[in-house]
Design a protein around this motif. Structure first.
Motif, PDB file in Angstrom:
ATOM      1  N   LEU A 111       0.815  -1.214   0.000  1.00 38.28           N
ATOM      2  CA  LEU A 111       0.000   0.000   0.000  1.00 38.28           C
ATOM      3  C   LEU A 111       0.846   1.260   0.000  1.00 38.28           C
ATOM      4  N   GLY A 112       2.142   1.106   0.122  1.00 42.06           N
ATOM      5  CA  GLY A 112       3.039   2.259   0.188  1.00 42.06           C
ATOM      6  C   GLY A 112       3.195   2.738   1.612  1.00 42.06           C
ATOM      7  N   ILE A 113       4.393   2.741   2.091  1.00 40.02           N
ATOM      8  CA  ILE A 113       4.669   3.114   3.479  1.00 40.02           C
ATOM      9  C   ILE A 113       4.307   4.566   3.744  1.00 40.02           C
ATOM     10  N   ASP A 114       4.567   5.436   2.776  1.00 39.75           N
ATOM     11  CA  ASP A 114       4.351   6.861   2.982  1.00 39.75           C
ATOM     12  C   ASP A 114       3.051   7.386   2.379  1.00 39.75           C
ATOM     13  N   SER A 115       2.222   6.519   1.826  1.00 42.12           N
ATOM     14  CA  SER A 115       0.971   6.995   1.241  1.00 42.12           C
ATOM     15  C   SER A 115       0.008   7.407   2.351  1.00 42.12           C
ATOM     16  N   SER A 116      -0.975   8.195   2.001  1.00 44.74           N
ATOM     17  CA  SER A 116      -1.910   8.712   3.003  1.00 44.74           C
ATOM     18  C   SER A 116      -2.813   7.601   3.531  1.00 44.74           C
ATOM     19  N   LEU A 117      -3.384   7.860   4.674  1.00 39.91           N
ATOM     20  CA  LEU A 117      -4.316   6.906   5.265  1.00 39.91           C
ATOM     21  C   LEU A 117      -5.493   6.671   4.328  1.00 39.91           C
ATOM     22  N   LYS A 118      -6.009   7.730   3.723  1.00 40.30           N
ATOM     23  CA  LYS A 118      -7.147   7.601   2.806  1.00 40.30           C
ATOM     24  C   LYS A 118      -6.789   6.696   1.620  1.00 40.30           C
ATOM     25  N   ASP A 119      -5.608   6.871   1.054  1.00 44.38           N
ATOM     26  CA  ASP A 119      -5.175   6.019  -0.059  1.00 44.38           C
ATOM     27  C   ASP A 119      -5.091   4.559   0.376  1.00 44.38           C
ATOM     28  N   LYS A 120      -4.534   4.315   1.552  1.00 51.59           N
ATOM     29  CA  LYS A 120      -4.427   2.944   2.074  1.00 51.59           C
ATOM     30  C   LYS A 120      -5.820   2.332   2.264  1.00 51.59           C
ATOM     31  N   GLN A 121      -6.738   3.131   2.798  1.00 50.73           N
ATOM     32  CA  GLN A 121      -8.092   2.641   3.026  1.00 50.73           C
ATOM     33  C   GLN A 121      -8.781   2.280   1.706  1.00 50.73           C
TER      34      GLN A 121
END
Length: 190
Positions: free
Chosen positions: A117-127
Motif C-alpha cells: 500500500l506504500g509506506i508513505d501513502s496517506s491513510l485515505k489512499d491505504k483505506q
C-alpha cells in the motif's frame, strides 16, 4: 484477532537478531496463547531449511505453526521441500487466491500486505486500496483473507501504517470473525 507471529532463525536481508535474542520473545508470544511460525530465510537449500526448522523446535519447545519466507522468496522446489520437512502451512505466495494443498501442506496466499500500500501513502489512499482488494477477494468468494502486517510499522515512526492497520482490522471485524492458520488448516482438513 488471531495473529500468527513469524520469527526468523537466520539473519540476512534486514533481519539481524541472534537466535538467543529471539527466545524470550517466542516464550512471551507463546505464553499469550498466540501461534508462532517460522520466518524462513533458506528457500533454495533443503538442508538449511531443515536446520531452521530444527532450531525453531529447540527454541520454541515445539513445532512451528507454519512458515512464511522472508521477502516472500521461493524457488521451484521450495513448497515441496517445506511440505517434506513437515510444515502444515505456508503463507509465502502473494496472490488473491484460495488456499491450496501442496502435498501434506496448505498454502495460504497473502491477500494483502501492508508494504504493498506504500509506506508513505496517506491513510485515505491505504483505506481505498484495502477496500478494493477486499471487494476483489469477496467477488472471488475466498474462504480466508490473509493480511500480512510487519510489526515494525506499528510504531510512532509510521503513524499512517499503524492507523491503517487498526482501521482495517476494525473494518474486517464488522462482518467477519478471525481465525488462526492452524484453525483454518483444521477446517480445510475437515
Amino acid at each position: 484477532a488471531t495473529p500468527t507471529f513469524f520469527v526468523g532463525m537466520a539473519n540476512g536481508l534486514r533481519l539481524s537478531y541472534s537466535r538467543g535474542a529471539i527466545k524470550p520473545y517466542i516464550d512471551y508470544i507463546l505464553s499469550q496463547k498466540v501461534p508462532v511460525g517460522l520466518h524462513g530465510m533458506a528457500f533454495e537449500d533443503p538442508e538449511k531449511m531443515k536446520e531452521e526448522y530444527e532450531v525453531f523446535l529447540q527454541l520454541a519447545g515445539g513445532l512451528p505453526a507454519g512458515i512464511r519466507n522472508h521477502y516472500l522468496r521461493q524457488a521451484k522446489s521450495t513448497q515441496n521441500d517445506m511440505s517434506d520437512i513437515g510444515y502444515r502451512f505456508d503463507s509465502t505466495n502473494y496472490e488473491l487466491n484460495a488456499p491450496y494443498r501442496v502435498n501434506e501442506m496448505w498454502e495460504f496466499p497473502i491477500s494483502l500486505m501492508d508494504v504493498s500500500l506504500g509506506i508513505d501513502s496517506s491513510l485515505k489512499d491505504k483505506q481505498e486500496q484495502s477496500i478494493q482488494v477486499y471487494k476483489n477477494a469477496a467477488k472471488k468468494e475466498l474462504p480466508y483473507f490473509v493480511l500480512n502486517f510487519h510489526d515494525n510499522y506499528f510504531s510512532n515512526a509510521y503513524p499512517f501504517m499503524r492507523k491503517w492497520y487498526k482501521w482495517f482490522l476494525h473494518y474486517l471485524a464488522e462482518n467477519h470473525s478471525f481465525i488462526s492458520f492452524e484453525e483454518a488448516v483444521k477446517e480445510l482438513d475437515g
